[in-house]
Scaffold this motif. Structure first.
Motif, PDB file in Angstrom:
ATOM      1  N   THR A 213       0.772  -1.325  -0.201  1.00 25.84           N
ATOM      2  CA  THR A 213      -0.072  -0.067   0.189  1.00 25.84           C
ATOM      3  C   THR A 213       0.837   1.138   0.010  1.00 25.84           C
ATOM      4  N   ARG A 214       0.229   2.699  -0.147  1.00 26.19           N
ATOM      5  CA  ARG A 214       0.951   3.701  -0.071  1.00 26.19           C
ATOM      6  C   ARG A 214       0.980   4.409   1.153  1.00 26.19           C
ATOM      7  N   PRO A 215       1.970   4.705   1.825  1.00 28.53           N
ATOM      8  CA  PRO A 215       1.940   5.554   3.038  1.00 28.53           C
ATOM      9  C   PRO A 215       0.711   6.509   3.220  1.00 28.53           C
ATOM     10  N   ALA A 216       0.016   6.262   4.421  1.00 28.03           N
ATOM     11  CA  ALA A 216      -0.828   7.198   4.883  1.00 28.03           C
ATOM     12  C   ALA A 216      -0.224   8.414   5.774  1.00 28.03           C
ATOM     13  N   ASN A 217       0.879   8.243   6.038  1.00 27.97           N
ATOM     14  CA  ASN A 217       1.657   8.921   7.231  1.00 27.97           C
ATOM     15  C   ASN A 217       1.551  10.489   6.725  1.00 27.97           C
ATOM     16  N   THR A 218       1.669  11.411   7.771  1.00 29.64           N
ATOM     17  CA  THR A 218       2.084  12.906   7.332  1.00 29.64           C
ATOM     18  C   THR A 218       3.427  13.006   7.179  1.00 29.64           C
ATOM     19  N   VAL A 219       4.017  13.951   6.394  1.00 32.05           N
ATOM     20  CA  VAL A 219       5.315  14.067   6.083  1.00 32.05           C
ATOM     21  C   VAL A 219       5.690  15.516   7.024  1.00 32.05           C
ATOM     22  N   ALA A 220       6.677  15.199   7.730  1.00 30.13           N
ATOM     23  CA  ALA A 220       7.304  16.195   8.727  1.00 30.13           C
ATOM     24  C   ALA A 220       8.173  17.243   8.180  1.00 30.13           C
ATOM     25  N   VAL A 221       8.955  16.290   7.451  1.00 32.83           N
ATOM     26  CA  VAL A 221      10.483  17.101   6.852  1.00 32.83           C
ATOM     27  C   VAL A 221      10.712  16.682   5.463  1.00 32.83           C
ATOM     28  N   THR A 222      11.042  17.536   4.556  1.00 32.54           N
ATOM     29  CA  THR A 222      11.347  17.057   3.275  1.00 32.54           C
ATOM     30  C   THR A 222      12.868  17.758   2.927  1.00 32.54           C
ATOM     31  N   VAL A 223      13.757  16.848   2.754  1.00 37.06           N
ATOM     32  CA  VAL A 223      15.202  17.400   2.639  1.00 37.06           C
ATOM     33  C   VAL A 223      15.842  16.426   1.616  1.00 37.06           C
ATOM     34  N   PRO A 224      16.296  17.113   0.269  1.00 36.00           N
ATOM     35  CA  PRO A 224      17.175  16.409  -0.729  1.00 36.00           C
ATOM     36  C   PRO A 224      18.386  15.753  -0.482  1.00 36.00           C
ATOM     37  N   ASP A 225      18.481  15.176   0.657  1.00 36.40           N
ATOM     38  CA  ASP A 225      20.138  14.483   0.982  1.00 36.40           C
ATOM     39  C   ASP A 225      19.640  13.603   1.973  1.00 36.40           C
ATOM     40  N   LEU A 226      20.058  12.376   1.816  1.00 36.12           N
ATOM     41  CA  LEU A 226      19.654  11.154   2.662  1.00 36.12           C
ATOM     42  C   LEU A 226      20.627  11.224   4.106  1.00 36.12           C
ATOM     43  N   ARG A 227      21.723  12.200   4.031  1.00 33.30           N
ATOM     44  CA  ARG A 227      22.516  12.230   5.179  1.00 33.30           C
ATOM     45  C   ARG A 227      21.429  13.237   6.030  1.00 33.30           C
ATOM     46  N   ALA A 228      21.224  14.199   5.440  1.00 30.09           N
ATOM     47  CA  ALA A 228      20.350  15.343   6.162  1.00 30.09           C
ATOM     48  C   ALA A 228      18.837  14.469   6.682  1.00 30.09           C
ATOM     49  N   VAL A 229      18.244  13.575   5.925  1.00 25.25           N
ATOM     50  CA  VAL A 229      17.192  12.736   6.342  1.00 25.25           C
ATOM     51  C   VAL A 229      17.518  12.089   7.525  1.00 25.25           C
ATOM     52  N   LEU A 230      18.672  11.426   7.513  1.00 27.81           N
ATOM     53  CA  LEU A 230      19.121  10.909   8.831  1.00 27.81           C
ATOM     54  C   LEU A 230      19.185  11.548  10.147  1.00 27.81           C
ATOM     55  N   ALA A 231      19.909  12.885   9.729  1.00 28.40           N
ATOM     56  CA  ALA A 231      20.107  13.754  10.743  1.00 28.40           C
ATOM     57  C   ALA A 231      18.648  14.317  11.403  1.00 28.40           C
ATOM     58  N   ALA A 232      17.714  14.227  10.345  1.00 29.54           N
ATOM     59  CA  ALA A 232      16.410  14.488  11.062  1.00 29.54           C
ATOM     60  C   ALA A 232      15.741  13.537  11.771  1.00 29.54           C
ATOM     61  N   VAL A 233      15.895  12.287  11.404  1.00 30.06           N
ATOM     62  CA  VAL A 233      15.402  11.248  12.057  1.00 30.06           C
ATOM     63  C   VAL A 233      15.974  11.055  13.745  1.00 30.06           C
ATOM     64  N   ILE A 234      17.351  11.188  13.585  1.00 31.35           N
ATOM     65  CA  ILE A 234      17.981  11.108  14.801  1.00 31.35           C
ATOM     66  C   ILE A 234      17.503  12.255  15.736  1.00 31.35           C
ATOM     67  N   ALA A 235      17.177  13.471  15.330  1.00 35.35           N
ATOM     68  CA  ALA A 235      16.786  14.669  16.319  1.00 35.35           C
ATOM     69  C   ALA A 235      15.192  14.339  16.757  1.00 35.35           C
ATOM     70  N   GLY A 236      14.659  13.225  15.952  1.00 36.28           N
ATOM     71  CA  GLY A 236      13.102  13.069  16.340  1.00 36.28           C
ATOM     72  C   GLY A 236      12.080  13.320  15.578  1.00 36.28           C
ATOM     73  N   ALA A 237      12.335  13.880  14.374  1.00 39.33           N
ATOM     74  CA  ALA A 237      11.606  14.555  13.499  1.00 39.33           C
ATOM     75  C   ALA A 237      10.489  13.609  12.885  1.00 39.33           C
ATOM     76  N   GLY A 238      10.913  12.616  12.798  1.00 37.49           N
ATOM     77  CA  GLY A 238      10.029  11.643  11.906  1.00 37.49           C
ATOM     78  C   GLY A 238      10.954  10.028  11.855  1.00 37.49           C
ATOM     79  N   VAL A 239      10.562   9.403  10.785  1.00 36.42           N
ATOM     80  CA  VAL A 239      11.015   8.065  10.558  1.00 36.42           C
ATOM     81  C   VAL A 239      11.072   8.073   9.031  1.00 36.42           C
TER      82      VAL A 239
END
Length: 297
Positions: A213-239
């Motif tokens: 299925t497609r994700p029904a989750n809300t999107v908290a952060v969008t950032v075009p670099d996977l290293r920045a994605v990881l940093a945001a996840v570590i900081a608690g912004a989402g998964v």
């Protein structure tokens, strides 16, 4: 001879740990996983009969034995590694394109041995479609692509990226494990997402592959670099869904946890892509990348 080369490999890993101050940086520079580096260090310490580093949350601190060993073998190991690298001198410049995250963490360390043979490398970061267009227009010589190109190129698979669904420990604790076993998409839908792109290409692929299925989750952060994605996840912004080679250090440190454990992890194949007409230097780069033991990233 094999045992001597193995000893050289252990010492080379030791020197990368010593010079970089962490197992994570050594893994990046050696093009290995962190567990592989830990295993090589443990084997060397067992052979020497004493520890070489004191571990801490900030990295590793060398013992006096490590300081002495680095002074005695450092220059010799560097010379031997260069002498044992296959092939002779390489001339010219090869223009290589790839994703910024992969090239930074894995691609550039893999190309370093060729620069010691005289090759010059110019790297361009970008999305697969843009890089393949530049290759077709002869603006690049080699592309490491996450997309299999259409006809007109020579494309060889060289490794697979394994994707993990990860989140910070606090969010991981909110997942109903019983519901996760029976209806994972529903169990995870309350979690905010950290996405690479507004179209959720990686996350959408993970949901479709694992949950149908497609994700029904809300999107908290969008950032075009996977290293920045990881940093945001570590900081608690989402998964988010991330390649193992990026998530593994954070998993080892406990900064993130794997939220879902599929029987067969979703994989994405990477390709070495060249045009039909190549040079000796381009061929050397492509063959070096194709023949490297990448494992699953």
């Amino acid at each position: 001879m094999a045992s001597r080369l193995t000893d050289l490999d252990l010492l080379a890993t030791f020197l990368e740990i010593y010079r970089g101050g962490s197992l994570t940086s050594a893994a990046t520079r050696r093009g290995l996983t962190q567990p592989a580096v830990s295993g090589q260090l443990a084997k060397l310490e067992k052979e020497l009969g004493e520890p070489l580093f004191v571990r801490s949350s900030r990295g590793v601190t060398p013992t006096p034995r490590a300081d002495d060993l680095a002074r005695r073998v450092g220059g010799h190991v560097d010379q031997l590694r260069t002498a044992l690298e296959p092939g002779g001198t390489l001339e010219g410049t090869v223009r290589v394109g790839g994703a910024a995250e992969f090239m930074t963490v894995r691609g550039l360390p893999a190309l370093a041995p060729l620069t010691r043979r005289g090759l010059r490398v110019e790297v361009t970061f970008g999305l697969a479609g843009d890089l393949l267009a530049a290759l077709r227009a002869a603006k690049l010589d080699v592309v490491l692509s996450s997309v299999r190109p259409a006809a007109g190129f020579t494309a060889t698979p060289f490794t697979d990226e394994e994707f993990l669904l990860v989140g910070p420990p606090l969010l991981a604790r909110t997942v109903d494990q019983d519901l996760l076993a029976t209806d994972p998409a529903r169990a995870l839908e309350h979690l905010p997402l950290v996405a690479y792109d507004g179209g959720l290409p990686i996350i959408r692929r993970y949901w479709r592959s694992e949950f149908g299925t497609r994700p029904a989750n809300t999107v908290a952060v969008t950032v075009p670099d996977l290293r920045a994605v990881l940093a945001a996840v570590i900081a608690g912004a989402g998964v988010s869904a991330l390649p193992r080679y990026l998530a593994e250090p954070a998993l080892a440190a406990g900064s993130v946890e794997q939220l879902h454990h599929p029987e067969v992890p979703p994989l994405n194949t990477l390709y070495v892509v060249t045009r039909g007409t190549t040079t000796a230097a381009t061929d050397a780069v492509a063959e070096h990348l194709r023949s490297r033991d990448w494992g699953v990233l």
